[in-house]
Design a protein around this motif. Sequence first.
Motif, PDB file in Angstrom:
ATOM      1  N   THR A 178       0.745  -1.306  -0.050  1.00  0.00           N
ATOM      2  CA  THR A 178       0.018   0.198  -0.016  1.00  0.00           C
ATOM      3  C   THR A 178       1.107   1.410  -0.098  1.00  0.00           C
ATOM      4  O   THR A 178       0.261   2.410  -0.580  1.00  0.00           O
ATOM      5  N   ALA A 179       1.825   0.711   0.509  1.00  0.00           N
ATOM      6  CA  ALA A 179       3.111   2.507   0.519  1.00  0.00           C
ATOM      7  C   ALA A 179       3.853   2.087  -0.720  1.00  0.00           C
ATOM      8  O   ALA A 179       4.580   3.912  -0.846  1.00  0.00           O
ATOM      9  N   GLY A 180       3.781   1.555  -1.868  1.00  0.00           N
ATOM     10  CA  GLY A 180       4.471   1.750  -3.322  1.00  0.00           C
ATOM     11  C   GLY A 180       5.652   1.392  -2.512  1.00  0.00           C
ATOM     12  O   GLY A 180       6.588   1.392  -3.350  1.00  0.00           O
ATOM     13  N   ALA A 181       6.366   0.412  -1.240  1.00  0.00           N
ATOM     14  CA  ALA A 181       7.871   0.761  -1.256  1.00  0.00           C
ATOM     15  C   ALA A 181       7.746  -0.729  -1.678  1.00  0.00           C
ATOM     16  O   ALA A 181       9.089  -1.983  -1.643  1.00  0.00           O
ATOM     17  N   LEU A 182       7.480  -1.795  -2.729  1.00  0.00           N
ATOM     18  CA  LEU A 182       7.940  -2.776  -2.871  1.00  0.00           C
ATOM     19  C   LEU A 182       8.199  -2.823  -4.037  1.00  0.00           C
ATOM     20  O   LEU A 182       7.725  -2.260  -5.369  1.00  0.00           O
ATOM     21  N   HIS A 183       9.328  -3.389  -4.276  1.00  0.00           N
ATOM     22  CA  HIS A 183      10.365  -3.343  -5.198  1.00  0.00           C
ATOM     23  C   HIS A 183      10.910  -4.460  -5.355  1.00  0.00           C
ATOM     24  O   HIS A 183      11.261  -5.362  -5.009  1.00  0.00           O
ATOM     25  N   LEU A 184      10.183  -4.980  -6.808  1.00  0.00           N
ATOM     26  CA  LEU A 184      10.616  -6.404  -7.426  1.00  0.00           C
ATOM     27  C   LEU A 184      12.306  -6.348  -8.499  1.00  0.00           C
ATOM     28  O   LEU A 184      12.430  -5.862  -9.236  1.00  0.00           O
ATOM     29  N   GLU A 185      12.908  -7.767  -8.368  1.00  0.00           N
ATOM     30  CA  GLU A 185      13.554  -8.234  -8.693  1.00  0.00           C
ATOM     31  C   GLU A 185      13.450  -9.132 -10.200  1.00  0.00           C
ATOM     32  O   GLU A 185      13.134 -10.551  -9.852  1.00  0.00           O
ATOM     33  N   PHE A 186      13.222  -8.290 -11.320  1.00  0.00           N
ATOM     34  CA  PHE A 186      12.275  -9.668 -12.657  1.00  0.00           C
ATOM     35  C   PHE A 186      13.284 -10.414 -12.752  1.00  0.00           C
ATOM     36  O   PHE A 186      14.682 -10.174 -13.288  1.00  0.00           O
ATOM     37  N   SER A 187      12.727 -12.291 -13.001  1.00  0.00           N
ATOM     38  CA  SER A 187      13.604 -12.668 -13.341  1.00  0.00           C
ATOM     39  C   SER A 187      12.850 -13.688 -14.302  1.00  0.00           C
ATOM     40  O   SER A 187      11.666 -13.487 -14.604  1.00  0.00           O
ATOM     41  N   ALA A 188      13.040 -14.365 -15.327  1.00  0.00           N
ATOM     42  CA  ALA A 188      12.323 -15.893 -15.433  1.00  0.00           C
ATOM     43  C   ALA A 188      12.554 -17.124 -14.581  1.00  0.00           C
ATOM     44  O   ALA A 188      13.313 -17.496 -14.018  1.00  0.00           O
ATOM     45  N   VAL A 189      11.308 -17.080 -14.245  1.00  0.00           N
ATOM     46  CA  VAL A 189      10.453 -18.210 -13.005  1.00  0.00           C
ATOM     47  C   VAL A 189       9.515 -19.081 -13.192  1.00  0.00           C
ATOM     48  O   VAL A 189       8.707 -18.843 -14.076  1.00  0.00           O
ATOM     49  N   PRO A 190       9.823 -20.463 -13.544  1.00  0.00           N
ATOM     50  CA  PRO A 190       9.698 -21.502 -13.952  1.00  0.00           C
ATOM     51  C   PRO A 190       8.298 -21.380 -12.739  1.00  0.00           C
ATOM     52  O   PRO A 190       8.246 -21.908 -11.592  1.00  0.00           O
ATOM     53  N   LEU A 191       6.748 -21.360 -13.324  1.00  0.00           N
ATOM     54  CA  LEU A 191       5.938 -21.863 -12.846  1.00  0.00           C
ATOM     55  C   LEU A 191       5.780 -23.109 -12.138  1.00  0.00           C
ATOM     56  O   LEU A 191       5.287 -22.786 -10.799  1.00  0.00           O
ATOM     57  N   HIS A 192       6.088 -23.915 -12.221  1.00  0.00           N
ATOM     58  CA  HIS A 192       6.525 -25.097 -11.442  1.00  0.00           C
ATOM     59  C   HIS A 192       6.925 -25.272  -9.996  1.00  0.00           C
ATOM     60  O   HIS A 192       6.437 -26.306  -9.763  1.00  0.00           O
ATOM     61  N   ASP A 193       8.807 -24.763 -10.417  1.00  0.00           N
ATOM     62  CA  ASP A 193       9.391 -25.135  -9.174  1.00  0.00           C
ATOM     63  C   ASP A 193       8.316 -24.136  -8.184  1.00  0.00           C
ATOM     64  O   ASP A 193       8.203 -23.876  -6.895  1.00  0.00           O
ATOM     65  N   VAL A 194       7.509 -22.753  -8.715  1.00  0.00           N
ATOM     66  CA  VAL A 194       6.742 -22.244  -8.159  1.00  0.00           C
ATOM     67  C   VAL A 194       5.385 -22.859  -6.728  1.00  0.00           C
ATOM     68  O   VAL A 194       5.414 -22.785  -5.689  1.00  0.00           O
ATOM     69  N   VAL A 195       4.458 -23.768  -8.036  1.00  0.00           N
ATOM     70  CA  VAL A 195       3.795 -24.488  -7.989  1.00  0.00           C
ATOM     71  C   VAL A 195       4.035 -25.026  -5.952  1.00  0.00           C
ATOM     72  O   VAL A 195       4.059 -25.269  -5.348  1.00  0.00           O
ATOM     73  N   ASN A 196       5.239 -25.954  -7.158  1.00  0.00           N
ATOM     74  CA  ASN A 196       5.869 -27.225  -5.986  1.00  0.00           C
ATOM     75  C   ASN A 196       6.160 -26.741  -4.092  1.00  0.00           C
ATOM     76  O   ASN A 196       5.966 -27.614  -3.950  1.00  0.00           O
ATOM     77  N   GLU A 197       6.619 -25.324  -3.790  1.00  0.00           N
ATOM     78  CA  GLU A 197       7.382 -25.341  -3.066  1.00  0.00           C
ATOM     79  C   GLU A 197       5.635 -25.193  -2.269  1.00  0.00           C
ATOM     80  O   GLU A 197       5.863 -25.284  -1.324  1.00  0.00           O
ATOM     81  N   ALA A 198       4.836 -24.330  -2.651  1.00  0.00           N
ATOM     82  CA  ALA A 198       4.001 -23.604  -2.815  1.00  0.00           C
ATOM     83  C   ALA A 198       2.919 -24.751  -1.537  1.00  0.00           C
ATOM     84  O   ALA A 198       2.613 -25.254  -1.033  1.00  0.00           O
ATOM     85  N   VAL A 199       3.007 -25.687  -2.917  1.00  0.00           N
ATOM     86  CA  VAL A 199       1.816 -27.011  -2.235  1.00  0.00           C
ATOM     87  C   VAL A 199       3.243 -27.830  -1.316  1.00  0.00           C
ATOM     88  O   VAL A 199       2.463 -28.120  -0.498  1.00  0.00           O
ATOM     89  N   ALA A 200       4.272 -28.470  -1.084  1.00  0.00           N
ATOM     90  CA  ALA A 200       4.793 -28.721  -0.748  1.00  0.00           C
ATOM     91  C   ALA A 200       4.916 -27.857   1.354  1.00  0.00           C
ATOM     92  O   ALA A 200       4.142 -28.352   1.980  1.00  0.00           O
ATOM     93  N   ALA A 201       4.595 -26.836   1.478  1.00  0.00           N
ATOM     94  CA  ALA A 201       4.586 -26.486   2.714  1.00  0.00           C
ATOM     95  C   ALA A 201       3.209 -26.176   3.173  1.00  0.00           C
ATOM     96  O   ALA A 201       2.929 -26.108   4.266  1.00  0.00           O
ATOM     97  N   GLU A 202       1.962 -26.010   2.304  1.00  0.00           N
ATOM     98  CA  GLU A 202       0.792 -25.864   2.688  1.00  0.00           C
ATOM     99  C   GLU A 202      -0.410 -27.427   2.386  1.00  0.00           C
ATOM    100  O   GLU A 202      -0.759 -28.148   3.200  1.00  0.00           O
ATOM    101  N   HIS A 203       0.861 -28.475   2.032  1.00  0.00           N
ATOM    102  CA  HIS A 203       0.201 -30.067   2.302  1.00  0.00           C
ATOM    103  C   HIS A 203       0.040 -30.305   3.569  1.00  0.00           C
ATOM    104  O   HIS A 203      -0.708 -31.093   3.857  1.00  0.00           O
ATOM    105  N   PRO A 204       1.019 -30.082   4.770  1.00  0.00           N
ATOM    106  CA  PRO A 204       0.686 -30.695   5.605  1.00  0.00           C
ATOM    107  C   PRO A 204      -0.877 -30.053   6.682  1.00  0.00           C
ATOM    108  O   PRO A 204      -0.929 -30.869   7.089  1.00  0.00           O
ATOM    109  N   ARG A 205      -1.345 -28.648   5.931  1.00  0.00           N
ATOM    110  CA  ARG A 205      -2.310 -28.253   6.394  1.00  0.00           C
ATOM    111  C   ARG A 205      -3.807 -29.202   5.648  1.00  0.00           C
ATOM    112  O   ARG A 205      -5.103 -28.964   6.352  1.00  0.00           O
ATOM    113  N   ALA A 206      -3.562 -29.728   4.239  1.00  0.00           N
ATOM    114  CA  ALA A 206      -4.766 -30.269   3.747  1.00  0.00           C
ATOM    115  C   ALA A 206      -5.229 -31.435   4.501  1.00  0.00           C
ATOM    116  O   ALA A 206      -5.866 -31.750   3.841  1.00  0.00           O
ATOM    117  N   GLN A 207      -3.699 -32.252   4.794  1.00  0.00           N
ATOM    118  CA  GLN A 207      -3.766 -33.135   5.150  1.00  0.00           C
ATOM    119  C   GLN A 207      -4.216 -33.207   6.678  1.00  0.00           C
ATOM    120  O   GLN A 207      -5.191 -34.249   7.342  1.00  0.00           O
TER     121      GLN A 207
END
Length: 344
Positions: A178-207
């Motif tokens: 909201t303050a506009g202080a978010l500065h991102l460094e863009f690069s090529a990001v494989p969406l598969h890796d991002v999803v795998n990381e998120a699924v691994a983190a949330e899988h225990p809650r889902a179980q």
Amino acid sequence: MDLLTELTHVAPYAIGLSLPVALIGAGLLYLLRHRSLATALTVLVLVPLVATMAGVLGIAGFMFGPLLTTVVVICTAVGVITVPVAVVLGRNIARRSVWEREARARERAAEASRRELVAWISHDLRTPLAGIRAMAEALADGVVDERDEICSYASRIQGETERLSRMVDDLFELSRITAGALHLEFSAVPLHDVVNEAVAAEHPRAQRRGVRLATETEQWPVVSGSDSELARVVRNLLSNAIRHTPPRGSVVLTAGREGRQAWLRVDDGCGGIDAAQLERVFEVAYRGDHARGDNEREPAGAGLGLAIARGLVQAHHGEIHARNHGPGCRFEVRLPLADGVANR
């Protein structure tokens, strides 16, 4: 004395001929009060010119002579110049007025949102803090002395502490957005890796919830963005979907590409949201209705996850939308594809 006599003789005719024009102009302004500001300024410019012309023509007895012709030409030239200028100024002032009204409306909405957020967070912080204090006092006073009970209290204190930590992290992230202080460094990001990381983190809650968490995509796009922020977006979407999906329900992730954009969809089994409330799910501190309420075994969230997800997606020059789909809701994120990188 001759000039005063002339003025006394001419003034009644000038007033009598100009006043009706001025009254007609006032009536037009009243009738056009709901029209654009440019129209009003044009009328304001034309009324004095027409009134002057009426007075001059009346006094001259409509006898065109060199002086009268000169006055008419001057008034016409002034009208040709001032009317376009009035239109341009009117449009500029109208745009500025509209911008100021919208800015004030946004400011009022932001202030109301901040007050609501403070109210929600104050309540949410007090609840785990009160539980931690009560359990800590029970341990310190020896009220709980059995090993199993002590371990249970310690585990619950740890859980409440982690919940507080997540709230603080969410508040910090939301304040950056909201303050506009978010500065991102863009690069090529494989969406598969991002999803795998998120699924691994949330899988225990889902179980623990008895919710099936699955991905049904073989060809994963490569997007342009920041991997840590994109992982937070996916985790927030998964956390929200798991929270609102009943036991034995499913949360499914799919991805693909369309044109120069990649899309990621999260389908849950929440039972759907009223159409009038769909856009509100991304508002700060919005928690949904009772039909889509949180599970009784899990504390309610602070209502910041989806707001943070929207802010991060917009910072990636993407879009995020929600709609009812099948037995629940579908949250769809669209992101720009990485340039010059092959998808896998």
